[in-house]
Scaffold this motif. Sequence first.
Motif, PDB file in Angstrom:
ATOM      1  N   VAL A 117       3.851  -3.186  12.584  1.00  0.00           N
ATOM      2  CA  VAL A 117       5.240  -3.034  12.182  1.00  0.00           C
ATOM      3  C   VAL A 117       5.614  -4.035  11.086  1.00  0.00           C
ATOM      4  O   VAL A 117       6.612  -3.890  10.399  1.00  0.00           O
ATOM      5  N   GLY A 118       4.775  -5.060  10.897  1.00  0.00           N
ATOM      6  CA  GLY A 118       5.058  -6.023   9.835  1.00  0.00           C
ATOM      7  C   GLY A 118       5.392  -7.413  10.339  1.00  0.00           C
ATOM      8  O   GLY A 118       6.014  -8.206   9.636  1.00  0.00           O
ATOM      9  N   MET A 177       3.039 -14.190   0.896  1.00  0.00           N
ATOM     10  CA  MET A 177       3.515 -12.961   0.276  1.00  0.00           C
ATOM     11  C   MET A 177       4.900 -13.234  -0.269  1.00  0.00           C
ATOM     12  O   MET A 177       5.609 -14.107   0.231  1.00  0.00           O
ATOM     13  N   GLY A 236       0.807  -1.212   0.000  1.00  0.00           N
ATOM     14  CA  GLY A 236       0.000   0.000   0.000  1.00  0.00           C
ATOM     15  C   GLY A 236       0.840   1.261   0.000  1.00  0.00           C
ATOM     16  O   GLY A 236       0.493   2.248   0.634  1.00  0.00           O
ATOM     17  N   VAL A 244       7.179  -1.725   4.315  1.00  0.00           N
ATOM     18  CA  VAL A 244       6.913  -2.411   5.581  1.00  0.00           C
ATOM     19  C   VAL A 244       8.155  -3.161   6.069  1.00  0.00           C
ATOM     20  O   VAL A 244       8.565  -3.035   7.217  1.00  0.00           O
ATOM     21  N   ARG A 246       3.734   1.740   1.340  1.00  0.00           N
ATOM     22  CA  ARG A 246       4.563   1.929   2.530  1.00  0.00           C
ATOM     23  C   ARG A 246       5.605   0.815   2.596  1.00  0.00           C
ATOM     24  O   ARG A 246       5.296  -0.351   2.358  1.00  0.00           O
TER      25      ARG A 246
HETATM   26  N1  LIG Z   1      -2.559  -7.046   2.074  1.00  0.00           N
HETATM   27  C1  LIG Z   1      -2.113  -5.839   2.468  1.00  0.00           C
HETATM   28  N2  LIG Z   1      -2.280  -4.755   1.671  1.00  0.00           N
HETATM   29  C2  LIG Z   1      -1.844  -3.558   2.046  1.00  0.00           C
HETATM   30  N3  LIG Z   1      -1.220  -3.311   3.200  1.00  0.00           N
HETATM   31  C3  LIG Z   1      -1.024  -4.323   4.050  1.00  0.00           C
HETATM   32  C4  LIG Z   1      -1.463  -5.644   3.736  1.00  0.00           C
HETATM   33  N4  LIG Z   1      -1.140  -6.455   4.760  1.00  0.00           N
HETATM   34  C5  LIG Z   1      -0.529  -5.672   5.664  1.00  0.00           C
HETATM   35  N5  LIG Z   1      -0.445  -4.402   5.261  1.00  0.00           N
HETATM   36  C6  LIG Z   1       0.193  -3.287   5.986  1.00  0.00           C
HETATM   37  O1  LIG Z   1       1.446  -3.715   6.422  1.00  0.00           O
HETATM   38  C7  LIG Z   1       1.726  -3.224   7.718  1.00  0.00           C
HETATM   39  C8  LIG Z   1       2.151  -4.356   8.613  1.00  0.00           C
HETATM   40  O2  LIG Z   1       1.061  -5.220   8.832  1.00  0.00           O
HETATM   41  P1  LIG Z   1       1.147  -6.483   9.789  1.00  0.00           P
HETATM   42  O3  LIG Z   1      -0.179  -7.132   9.725  1.00  0.00           O
HETATM   43  O4  LIG Z   1       2.321  -7.303   9.464  1.00  0.00           O
HETATM   44  O5  LIG Z   1       1.355  -5.829  11.218  1.00  0.00           O
HETATM   45  P2  LIG Z   1       1.635  -6.598  12.575  1.00  0.00           P
HETATM   46  O6  LIG Z   1       3.012  -6.277  12.974  1.00  0.00           O
HETATM   47  O7  LIG Z   1       1.291  -8.022  12.448  1.00  0.00           O
HETATM   48  O8  LIG Z   1       0.647  -5.847  13.543  1.00  0.00           O
HETATM   49  P3  LIG Z   1      -0.356  -6.453  14.649  1.00  0.00           P
HETATM   50  O9  LIG Z   1       0.440  -6.653  15.858  1.00  0.00           O
HETATM   51  O10 LIG Z   1      -1.379  -5.394  14.798  1.00  0.00           O
HETATM   52  O11 LIG Z   1      -0.919  -7.715  14.074  1.00  0.00           O
HETATM   53  C9  LIG Z   1       0.486  -2.510   8.179  1.00  0.00           C
HETATM   54  O12 LIG Z   1       0.750  -1.126   8.076  1.00  0.00           O
HETATM   55  C10 LIG Z   1      -0.580  -2.910   7.216  1.00  0.00           C
HETATM   56  O13 LIG Z   1      -1.425  -1.823   6.964  1.00  0.00           O
END
Ligand SMILES: Nc1ncnc2c1ncn2[C@@H]1O[C@H](COP(=O)(O)OP(=O)(O)OP(=O)(O)O)[C@@H](O)[C@H]1O
Lengths: 270, 253
Positions: free
Chosen positions: B38-39, B51, B12, B16, B14
């Motif tokens: 954070v990803g 992915m 999106g 990550v 960004r």
């Molecule tokens: N399919 C996608 N399309 C667009 N952006 C995505 C997608 N999947 C994740 N993101 C973005 O990537 C970033 C990381 O997402 P992720 O789900 O890995 O976070 P996380 O570290 O697991 O957080 P949490 O602890 O809340 O689960 C976020 O900013 C999210 O908006």
Amino acid sequence: MTVIKEVEYYPPPNNWVGRVGRLAMHACQQTGIATLLLIAAVRSFRHALTSRSRREILGQMYISGIKSLGVITIVALFTGMILALQTGIELRRFNQEVNIGTAVMVSMLREMGPFMTGLILAACVGSAITAQLGTMTISEEIDALEIMSIDPVRFLVMPRLIAMTIMTPLLSFYTCVLGLLGGGLVGMTQLGVSWEAYLDNATRFAEVKDLFVGVLKAVIFGILITVVASHEGFATTRGAVGVGLSTRRSVIVSFLLILITGYIVTRLFY
Amino acid sequence: MIRFEKVQKSLGGRQVLDGVDFDIQQGETFVIVGPSGVGKSVTLKHMVRLMTPDQGKVWVGDTCVSEARGDDLRRIRERFGYLFQGGALLAWLNLAENVALPLRENTDASEDEIQERVHRVLEMVGLQADANKQPSEISGGMRKRAGLARAIVGKPEIVLYDEPTSGLDPVTARTIDTLIEQMRRDMGITSVVVTHDMHSALSIGTRIAMLHDGRIVELADPDRFVQSEQPEVKAFLEAQYITRTGGWERKSE
Ligand SMILES: Nc1ncnc2c1ncn2[C@@H]1O[C@H](COP(=O)(O)OP(=O)(O)OP(=O)(O)O)[C@@H](O)[C@H]1O
Ligand SMILES: [Mg+2]
């Protein structure tokens, strides 16, 4: 083949030329992905005869066919009644009321039967498919299927596609029959055309080709609705709001495609 | 066993992941911590090709996952169990059917065998009494445990856990931790655990990695992790009242 989820991201354009270009590019991209989805679904037809698939297909036929029967009945009756009334009023000026039979029969078979059925199925069944697959996508259930090496296209799209390809022409035929009935009712009660004369007139001029074109359209609509709905479901992002958005898009795109392909098919055959 | 080589991924618009490197050994419990968004989930998804990286490579054993297709990919995925953040159960199947799904679809196991194994894993996660309930009838924590049962029913070599203990009460959370540790000790299962819960991370992790701004900013065993000088790590530990000796800090006098 697995579901394509990651599409190229480009930053938003900042002028209208860019916006138009982006829109065109987006449309091509979506069409491409949906076509690949259709191909993958057709290729998984070879798994359609396992007992689980058979059960699933029957279940989907019940959901998509039987459950929409109520709405379809009402819409079909009224479509026939409106057609008969509209043409009847005009034809009465030339004392030709009896010809409402042909008018109703031909337009139901070729156009209104498949068209009305398509619209109703897009609204009832297509939206439900998108909402379900969209919810599954955002709650990572599609990912979970892929990890278990269960192809989501075979598992979810194939049964729906087969069910819709079978049910849409059947329902379209049902719509035609009820439309004809509705037209006859109006003829008898409003226009003074007897039931026998109406039926005789209806069957005299209708051709097998009309039936064939109607069935062909219905089959195409069934496929279109399912593919669009499944594609929009799999392409869902951004949580519950996203499910709402993709459901809306699924219905709109199906409506447009039904209109356009309906026109094209008629043009090709007449 | 699982190796990330300079993995970059933007989603999106960004960035990550921005050059993530690590190497997970066989039989270890590798914990990834970091703030929300954070990803962490994205990192896990790269391990099973849900992915693919924009740049860099992900290796499992000596296969490059990010380039695997067809049967290769299937063979790699068969080695994994994956617990999703929300459980990811299919809504129209009950718990037992959900857990049985991978066995029914991918193996030739007999119905008796399937029942037996499903019963055993449901017992391991404490859900034997709820086998016939639908996912919508149970709590979020129970769904997660059912998801765990499904992840381990196929006897995977590697299990990926996306926040296995968040949303669980402390007692149940510790039984999940115990289960992860037991599987490592008794069956040599490699685990990758994503969590916010530092207590859980410190007690089950053999190594802990902190993800921040698309990079691994700290990677150490628990004893050294609590002594880290990285400001992000310090903040993360402090927020959960964990002192630099791994003890527990009392705020009130
Ligand atoms: N399919 C996608 N399309 C667009 N952006 C995505 C997608 N999947 C994740 N993101 C973005 O990537 C970033 C990381 O997402 P992720 O789900 O890995 O976070 P996380 O570290 O697991 O957080 P949490 O602890 O809340 O689960 C976020 O900013 C999210 O908006
Ligand atoms: Mg996450």
